[in-house]
Design a protein around this motif. Structure first.
Motif, PDB file in Angstrom:
ATOM      1  N   TYR A  14       1.821   2.925  -3.387  1.00 52.99           N
ATOM      2  CA  TYR A  14       0.855   3.857  -3.980  1.00 52.99           C
ATOM      3  C   TYR A  14       0.948   5.227  -3.310  1.00 52.99           C
ATOM      4  O   TYR A  14       0.763   6.265  -3.970  1.00 52.99           O
ATOM      5  CB  TYR A  14      -0.562   3.281  -3.864  1.00 52.99           C
ATOM      6  CG  TYR A  14      -0.726   1.994  -4.618  1.00 52.99           C
ATOM      7  CD1 TYR A  14      -0.993   1.998  -5.982  1.00 52.99           C
ATOM      8  CD2 TYR A  14      -0.567   0.762  -3.986  1.00 52.99           C
ATOM      9  CE1 TYR A  14      -1.117   0.805  -6.690  1.00 52.99           C
ATOM     10  CE2 TYR A  14      -0.686  -0.431  -4.688  1.00 52.99           C
ATOM     11  CZ  TYR A  14      -0.958  -0.397  -6.036  1.00 52.99           C
ATOM     12  OH  TYR A  14      -1.070  -1.578  -6.741  1.00 52.99           O
ATOM     13  N   LYS A  27      -5.210   1.638  -2.504  1.00 48.80           N
ATOM     14  CA  LYS A  27      -4.463   0.786  -3.436  1.00 48.80           C
ATOM     15  C   LYS A  27      -5.128   0.816  -4.806  1.00 48.80           C
ATOM     16  O   LYS A  27      -6.346   0.816  -4.914  1.00 48.80           O
ATOM     17  CB  LYS A  27      -4.424  -0.648  -2.905  1.00 48.80           C
ATOM     18  CG  LYS A  27      -3.588  -1.600  -3.728  1.00 48.80           C
ATOM     19  CD  LYS A  27      -3.576  -2.978  -3.080  1.00 48.80           C
ATOM     20  CE  LYS A  27      -2.743  -3.954  -3.891  1.00 48.80           C
ATOM     21  NZ  LYS A  27      -2.719  -5.305  -3.270  1.00 48.80           N
ATOM     22  N   TYR A  43       0.825  -1.212   0.000  1.00 49.38           N
ATOM     23  CA  TYR A  43       0.000   0.000   0.000  1.00 49.38           C
ATOM     24  C   TYR A  43       0.861   1.265   0.000  1.00 49.38           C
ATOM     25  O   TYR A  43       0.454   2.297  -0.539  1.00 49.38           O
ATOM     26  CB  TYR A  43      -0.917   0.008   1.219  1.00 49.38           C
ATOM     27  CG  TYR A  43      -2.029  -1.011   1.163  1.00 49.38           C
ATOM     28  CD1 TYR A  43      -3.226  -0.746   0.496  1.00 49.38           C
ATOM     29  CD2 TYR A  43      -1.891  -2.247   1.781  1.00 49.38           C
ATOM     30  CE1 TYR A  43      -4.248  -1.672   0.449  1.00 49.38           C
ATOM     31  CE2 TYR A  43      -2.915  -3.189   1.741  1.00 49.38           C
ATOM     32  CZ  TYR A  43      -4.090  -2.893   1.071  1.00 49.38           C
ATOM     33  OH  TYR A  43      -5.101  -3.828   1.016  1.00 49.38           O
TER      34      TYR A  43
END
Length: 264
Positions: free
Chosen positions: A42, A182, A39
């Motif tokens: 991103y 995400k 995550y």
């Protein structure tokens, strides 16, 4: 003045096959079997795109043992301008609250900032609580589940946030904190040229002694109001039962099985 963005990243187990210490109940972390929290990739890419739009300065920080510098180097090779590690034995055993407080103290130590960016959650904890709790400790607004940065200025951001059944467009003043969903973007790969550029870069190591609040009772196990009583790997049962009968009989038998397994 350039926008200053702080990205929070974490080193997590690279495999779901994680062993648990049967005595202490804590995860056995293999320093070689780790990766950057997916995550957070991103979140980093979001920061880099904001940098390209505004000329911002991007700093990457993480909390962990000295080996966690590997994810900071990865962030530098991807596009971060600076990196620092929060590391001290006194931070060990921190729960979500103590972790959030420790990182917020690090951000205060770093001085003025405009935006803090976090991944939505981590794959080893999955609480999605650290980002919002950091914002509360810092006394700044926060927007979760961000899927698009619409406008960026020194004074405010306009972002699109997504929830299970709806989306909303929010204008938030800076300084602020965002958690990034995400799939919002495609994270870039580390650059060989940047790796050469940063080969002699010295990652800053920050300990409790450098924090404004040096009260040890606020950190690590001492500062954690919650304690893990037990962690264990779930047992795998592949037992198969064949049921025969009418629909009413099958339904009754299934209810009994569920009751025996304590699902109902």
């Amino acid at each position: 003045m350039k926008l200053k963005i702080i990205t929070c990243i974490k080193q997590v187990p690279a495999s779901s096959n994680v062993q648990v210490d049967p005595i202490t109940g804590v995860l056995l972390r293999d320093g070689n079997n780790v990766k950057m929290n997916p995550y957070d990739l991103y979140g980093l890419e979001t920061a880099f795109q904001m940098k390209e739009r505004t000329g911002a300065i991007v700093s990457a920080i993480t909390m962990g043992p000295p080996s966690a510098t590997s994810v900071l180097k990865e962030a530098l090779y991807m596009g971060a301008d600076e990196a620092a590690l929060i590391t001290d034995r006194k931070f060990a055993g921190a729960d979500v609250l103590a972790t959030s407080y420790t990182i917020s103290q690090m951000i205060r130590h770093m001085g003025e900032f405009d935006v803090v960016i976090c991944g939505k959650q981590t794959t080893d904890g999955d609480t999605a609580q650290v980002g919002p709790e950091m914002a509360e400790f810092l006394g700044i607004p926060h927007i979760p589940y961000v899927k698009e940065i619409i406008e960026v200025t020194k004074d405010y951001l306009i972002v699109k946030s997504t929830y299970e059944q709806y989306e909303e467009i929010v204008k938030v003043s800076t300084p602020c904190l965002l958690t990034i969903e995400k799939g919002y973007n495609t994270p870039r790969l580390p650059s060989y040229l940047r790796k050469q550029q940063y080969k002699d870069y010295k990652i800053e190591m920050v300990t409790l002694k450098q924090f404004e609040d040096q009260d040890e009772s606020h950190y690590g196990l001492n500062g954690s109001p919650t304690q893990v009583d037990e962690i264990f790997s779930p047992s795998k049962n592949h037992e198969v039962k064949h049921l025969v009968g009418s629909s009413e009989e099958l339904a009754a038998k299934m209810i009994e099985i569920l009751k025996e397994s304590r699902f109902v």
